[in-house]
Design a protein around this motif. Structure first.
Motif, short mmCIF file in Angstrom:
data_model
loop_
_atom_site.label_atom_id
_atom_site.label_comp_id
_atom_site.label_asym_id
_atom_site.label_seq_id
_atom_site.Cartn_x
_atom_site.Cartn_y
_atom_site.Cartn_z
N SER A 1 -11.40 -10.54 18.77
CA SER A 1 -12.04 -10.23 20.05
C SER A 1 -13.13 -9.17 19.88
CB SER A 1 -10.99 -9.75 21.06
OG SER A 1 -10.06 -10.77 21.34
N ALA A 2 -12.82 -8.12 19.12
CA ALA A 2 -13.79 -7.05 18.92
C ALA A 2 -15.02 -7.54 18.17
CB ALA A 2 -13.13 -5.89 18.17
N ALA A 3 -14.80 -8.31 17.11
CA ALA A 3 -15.92 -8.81 16.30
C ALA A 3 -16.77 -9.80 17.09
CB ALA A 3 -15.39 -9.48 15.03
N GLN A 4 -16.13 -10.70 17.83
CA GLN A 4 -16.87 -11.69 18.59
C GLN A 4 -17.63 -11.05 19.75
OE1 GLN A 4 -13.67 -14.33 19.48
NE2 GLN A 4 -13.68 -15.27 17.45
N ALA A 5 -17.00 -10.07 20.40
CA ALA A 5 -17.68 -9.39 21.50
C ALA A 5 -18.93 -8.68 21.00
CB ALA A 5 -16.74 -8.39 22.17
N ARG A 6 -18.83 -8.05 19.84
CA ARG A 6 -19.98 -7.37 19.26
C ARG A 6 -21.07 -8.37 18.89
NH1 ARG A 6 -22.46 -2.40 18.86
NH2 ARG A 6 -23.57 -2.22 16.88
N ALA A 7 -20.68 -9.50 18.32
CA ALA A 7 -21.66 -10.50 17.89
C ALA A 7 -22.38 -11.15 19.07
CB ALA A 7 -20.97 -11.56 17.04
N THR A 8 -21.68 -11.35 20.19
CA THR A 8 -22.32 -12.02 21.33
C THR A 8 -23.46 -11.20 21.91
OG1 THR A 8 -20.68 -11.07 22.86
CG2 THR A 8 -20.24 -13.29 21.98
N LYS A 9 -23.45 -9.88 21.67
CA LYS A 9 -24.53 -9.03 22.18
C LYS A 9 -25.79 -9.18 21.34
CE LYS A 9 -21.86 -7.08 25.29
NZ LYS A 9 -20.55 -7.62 24.93
N GLU A 10 -25.69 -9.85 20.19
CA GLU A 10 -26.82 -9.96 19.27
C GLU A 10 -27.58 -11.27 19.43
OE1 GLU A 10 -25.01 -9.49 15.48
OE2 GLU A 10 -24.49 -7.38 15.78
N MET B 1 -14.06 -15.47 13.65
CA MET B 1 -13.49 -16.81 13.62
C MET B 1 -12.36 -16.92 12.60
SD MET B 1 -14.71 -18.74 15.90
CE MET B 1 -14.06 -20.29 15.30
N ILE B 2 -12.55 -16.29 11.45
CA ILE B 2 -11.48 -16.29 10.43
C ILE B 2 -10.24 -15.57 10.98
CG2 ILE B 2 -10.81 -15.42 8.16
CD1 ILE B 2 -13.75 -15.78 7.32
N ALA B 3 -10.48 -14.45 11.65
CA ALA B 3 -9.37 -13.70 12.25
C ALA B 3 -8.69 -14.52 13.35
CB ALA B 3 -9.87 -12.37 12.81
N THR B 4 -9.49 -15.27 14.11
CA THR B 4 -8.93 -16.14 15.15
C THR B 4 -8.02 -17.20 14.55
OG1 THR B 4 -10.83 -15.83 16.62
CG2 THR B 4 -9.47 -17.78 16.99
N GLY B 5 -8.50 -17.84 13.47
CA GLY B 5 -7.69 -18.85 12.80
C GLY B 5 -6.37 -18.29 12.29
N ALA B 6 -6.45 -17.10 11.68
CA ALA B 6 -5.23 -16.46 11.17
C ALA B 6 -4.29 -16.11 12.32
CB ALA B 6 -5.59 -15.21 10.37
N GLY B 7 -4.86 -15.58 13.42
CA GLY B 7 -4.04 -15.22 14.57
C GLY B 7 -3.35 -16.41 15.20
#
Length: 305
Positions: free
Chosen positions: A27-36, A61-67
């Motif tokens: 969530s943190a990584a994707q939220a940061r990326a969406t601002k770019e 995405m990798i973290a999402t798959g693992a989660g």
């Protein structure tokens, strides 16, 4: 109904906690990326095409798959009413990872609001004293038409608000729709997990897996819209994190044969826990709005975008 064995919980609990950490990082990584990337319309797949070129989003995405894999493991060996209280700690993990990615210190009020939400959610679900045999969960009973209609209406209301409203109200609408779809996905994944535990080919012979493949991506795309529209991750994620387990548990109780404590004392405790959740979300939303005004963010303070 069968009682959960110690060996099952010994596998399910660590899987759920590590899975929550992975989802928090995602969530943190994707939220940061969406601002770019450029702001896109709601449910526009073009957003994902733009994000696919961002390394941080790919890490998410990798973290999402693992989660998700760890969540499936946990759901295969324990009821939703045990797994979901552990998965909601992803809100805390997300707050920590988000502050690190943005190179800022954690806001004390945001941290307190997150803690209140997590405590309220965990208390609400744990007071139900979960029980449910794996056979009942796998059978899944009859389809609860009323529940399906209610969840569909709630999702549509969230989407309607996200289209008609501005600023923080738009983010709230997106978060509501995302949380419902995530909760439905979790409930369906429970059935898939139990089927796969008995026979790896079994899920492919039932409609549940294919519905997951439809609802899951829709919820994910909405989550990316939510992250992009909101200036701060925690308030929107708090709404998603609250609705996700509550919807999943509703499906567990009214569809999969799981049971919950409905004694007067338990209901009073659940009402108090529910009030804690609301207080936590209000605290987070209010703090996000004040911070946006202080920083001059037009998205939340003036209803831009």
């Amino acid at each position: 109904m069968a009682v959960q064995t110690g060996a099952s919980l010994l596998l399910a609990v660590p899987a759920a906690v590590v899975g929550a950490a992975c989802m928090g990082l995602a969530s943190a990584a994707q939220a940061r990326a969406t601002k770019e990337v450029a702001v896109s319309r709601i449910l526009d797949p073009g957003l994902l095409r733009g994000l696919a070129h961002r390394p941080l989003w790919l890490i998410g995405m990798i973290a999402t798959g693992a989660g998700l894999a760890l969540q499936l493991v946990a759901l295969a060996f324990a009821p939703l009413l045990i797994v979901q209280p552990l998965l909601i700690t992803s809100l805390m993990f997300a707050g920590v990872f988000s502050s690190r990615l943005e190179r800022r210190s954690r806001d004390a009020v945001m941290a307190a609001g997150s803690l209140i939400c997590v405590a309220g959610l965990a208390s609400f679900l744990l007071m139900a004293r979960p029980s449910g045999g794996e056979e009942a969960q796998a059978a899944a009973g009859t389809e609860p038409f009323a529940l399906a209609v209610a969840l569909t209406v709630l999702t549509l209301i969230g989407l309607l608000v996200s289209v008609l409203a501005r600023g923080s109200a738009r983010v709230l609408g997106l978060a509501v729709a995302t949380g419902v779809l995530y909760g439905v996905t979790a409930g369906l994944m429970k059935i898939v997990a139990v089927q796969a535990r008995a026979d790896l080919t079994e899920p492919f012979r039932h409609w549940t897996l294919y519905l997951v493949c439809l609802v899951g991506p829709l919820g994910f795309l909405l989550s990316q819209n939510t992250f992009q529209q909101g200036r701060f991750l925690t308030p929107a994620l708090a709404v998603i994190t609250a609705l996700d387990p509550l919807v999943g548990v509703a499906m567990g109780v009214w569809w999969m044969g799981e049971t919950a404590d409905t004694s007067p004392a338990a209901l009073v405790g659940e009402a108090v826990a529910g009030a804690m959740i609301i207080i936590g979300i209000v605290l987070l939303s209010g703090r996000a709005t004040r911070l946006a005004r202080q920083t001059g963010d037009p998205v939340l303070s003036e209803g831009g975008r």
